[in-house]
Design an enzyme around this catalytic site. Structure first.
Site, PDB file in Angstrom:
ATOM      1  N   LYS A 128       0.176  -4.661   5.707  1.00 16.83           N
ATOM      2  CA  LYS A 128       0.103  -5.268   4.562  1.00 16.83           C
ATOM      3  C   LYS A 128      -0.688  -6.333   4.792  1.00 16.83           C
ATOM      4  O   LYS A 128      -1.683  -6.643   3.803  1.00 16.83           O
ATOM      5  CB  LYS A 128       1.424  -5.619   3.978  1.00 16.83           C
ATOM      6  CG  LYS A 128       2.284  -4.533   3.357  1.00 16.83           C
ATOM      7  CD  LYS A 128       3.469  -4.978   2.781  1.00 16.83           C
ATOM      8  CE  LYS A 128       4.334  -5.508   3.960  1.00 16.83           C
ATOM      9  NZ  LYS A 128       5.067  -4.553   4.676  1.00 16.83           N
ATOM     10  N   THR A 129      -0.769  -7.221   5.643  1.00 16.72           N
ATOM     11  CA  THR A 129      -1.573  -8.412   6.035  1.00 16.72           C
ATOM     12  C   THR A 129      -2.760  -8.241   6.443  1.00 16.72           C
ATOM     13  O   THR A 129      -3.735  -8.752   5.866  1.00 16.72           O
ATOM     14  CB  THR A 129      -0.791  -9.086   7.147  1.00 16.72           C
ATOM     15  OG1 THR A 129       0.491  -9.750   6.771  1.00 16.72           O
ATOM     16  CG2 THR A 129      -1.416 -10.633   7.556  1.00 16.72           C
ATOM     17  N   GLU A 167       0.084  -9.620  -0.699  1.00 14.24           N
ATOM     18  CA  GLU A 167       0.987  -8.645  -0.258  1.00 14.24           C
ATOM     19  C   GLU A 167       2.262  -8.421  -0.922  1.00 14.24           C
ATOM     20  O   GLU A 167       2.733  -9.198  -1.796  1.00 14.24           O
ATOM     21  CB  GLU A 167       1.625  -9.170   1.103  1.00 14.24           C
ATOM     22  CG  GLU A 167       0.503  -9.495   2.183  1.00 14.24           C
ATOM     23  CD  GLU A 167       1.007  -9.687   3.594  1.00 14.24           C
ATOM     24  OE1 GLU A 167       2.234  -9.232   3.857  1.00 14.24           O
ATOM     25  OE2 GLU A 167       0.436 -10.724   4.228  1.00 14.24           O
TER      26      GLU A 167
END
Length: 472
Positions: free
Chosen positions: A137-138, A181
């Site tokens: 996600k990051t 996110e």
């Protein structure tokens, strides 16, 4: 700023009435030093609100917020909550008997969980892009930020790590675009209002909250149904659970992966020492060729997801190409922290078996010698649930040091520890040592490492503190 919400109790959250925040009112953040909380605090500071908050320890995040004008306290105390506080935002990491939380309840100050507050921010933008998945996600949110900045979309950004191009973990703007996110833990991503959503992958994780993989897939089904018909979803075809969740979508779904039946396909992949090259195809044939300066098959997929989102937002292919070419990873994502005896020290946040294997594979791709790993398990529940999977993920480590479990939000149950994990790894044939003390680990690595080796620090806790001992 208009925020939709009410006085939210931890046990029974509700989002049915309106809570309007007066301009310039005070918002107090409990656990303000966390990567997400500090970012939210910075966003509202930049929008003219007064911010106070507290955390257990001083950090770079708290220091930065203090410099920007926030009133911060180290340690939790009821006296930390100013009398003029209009709203308290808290993180799930705090305990139910937190004195600041209890004071807010006693004084009738509205309280709101972090994920809910983030969700309200997504509603202030016409095009909120929410990145979900067990892993990546990051990095993917960071890639999107790079490309959207190159495309002059001027996005607001909220990520779980410090990104060099942003000079931090957030960016606030007045544009209609917001990239964030979308965390599945406690189903927090169901607070969001995405115009576009990405599902990178779905695997068993956070089993202290979810019952099993089916429970996790069901949560992602609910997430993808949040996307309106006029929006779109981007889903990784390499993850069968992600495709299964995508069946619940009411919007257009674009798939990406390595097979010819995907909407966005990566082909002709070349892994080199300092870059990865590949071609992107869609239904019309070759779309563009991309170059990444970050290693790994997983980053090819992350870039492919980024490409799919940005093309569907109307970005030019050149902006996608240039944005990804210039992409620099956020902190603790395969981050080079220096050299010892000519060997690079790589710091990575990987803490799930799949992430660890992908990171170790990437290190192997760029290393001529050995890969010496230091693994700090993150949470007791994860150590218990994935012991055998960790062993499988770490099989290719040439040398492995296991240090103590980072408890995070959990209490020690007494039935799992790192010595037990180290014995398991040894039984699988992995050259493993258990060392508790970080200084001792650094001394061992200094004696053992040679030129052309790579030191790989793995974990979402404080394993990166070993770097300071290595530099002594």
């Amino acid at each position: 700023m208009n925020l939709t919400g009410n006085h939210i109790e931890r046990e029974n959250p509700s989002r049915e009435s309106d809570l309007n925040l007066p301009a310039g009112c005070r918002i107090h953040f409990i656990g303000i030093g966390g990567s997400s909380m500090s970012g939210l605090a910075e966003i509202v500071l930049e929008r003219g609100f007064r911010v106070s908050g507290s955390d257990r320890v001083e950090s770079c995040n708290t220091q930065k917020l203090r410099q920007k004008g926030a009133k911060l306290y180290i340690g939790h105390d009821a006296l930390n909550v100013p009398d003029d506080t209009y709203l308290v935002v808290y993180t799930l990491a705090i305990s139910k008997d937190n004195p600041e939380y209890l004071k807010a309840i006693e004084k009738g100050i509205p309280v709101m969980e972090r994920g809910h507050f983030l969700g309200l921010l997504t509603r202030e933008h016409d095009y909120s892009i929410c990145i979900a998945g067990t892993h990546g996600k990051t990095t993917t949110t960071s890639m999107l930020a790079h490309v959207m900045l190159h495309a002059n979309l001027d996005p607001s950004v909220h990520i779980g790590g410090n990104l060099p191009v942003l000079g931090g973990n957030v960016r606030s703007s007045k544009s209609p675009y917001f990239v964030t996110e979308a965390c599945e833990y406690h189903e927090n991503f169901l607070n969001l209002s995405p115009y576009a959503g990405v599902i990178l992958n779905i695997e068993a994780e956070h089993l202290d909250y979810f019952k099993d993989i089916d429970d996790i897939i069901y949560a992602f089904k609910k997430f993808i149904k949040l996307i309106p018909k006029e929006g779109f979803a981007v889903v990784c075809a390499e993850s069968k659970p992600a495709l299964f969740a995508a069946e619940a979508a009411d919007c257009k779904v674009y798939t990406y992966g390595f097979s010819d039946d995907c909407d966005f396909i990566a082909k002709d992949i070349q892994y080199k020492e300092n870059e990865t090259r590949f071609k992107v195809y869609n239904n019309d044939g070759i779309l563009t060729d991309l170059v990444l300066k970050v290693p790994g098959k997983h980053n090819v997929l992350n870039a492919l997801a980024t490409c799919a989102v940005c093309i569907n937002l109307g970005c030019e292919k050149e902006a996608v190409k240039e944005g990804l070419l210039n992409f620099v990873s956020p902190d603790r994502r395969f981050q080079n922290r220096g050299f010892i005896n000519g060997a690079p020290i790589i710091d990575d946040y990987a803490h799930h078996p799949t992430e660890i294997k992908a990171t170790l594979d990437s290190a192997k791709q760029i290393t001529k010698g050995r890969v010496l790993c230091v693994f700090q398990p993150h949470t007791y529940s994860r150590a218990k649930a994935f012991g055998d999977d960790f062993a499988e993920a770490l099989l290719d480590a040439d040398n492995l040091v296991v240090t103590d479990i980072y408890a995070a939000r959990e209490k020690n149950p007494g039935d799992i520890n790192s010595q037990m994990l180290a014995e398991k790894f040894l039984s699988k044939g992995i050259n493993t040592k258990y060392i508790s003390d970080f200084k001792e680990i650094a001394e061992y690595l200094k004696k053992e490492v040679r030129e052309n080796d790579t030191i790989l620090l793995l974990g979402a806790g404080n394993v990166n503190d070993i770097v300071s001992f290595l530099n002594e």
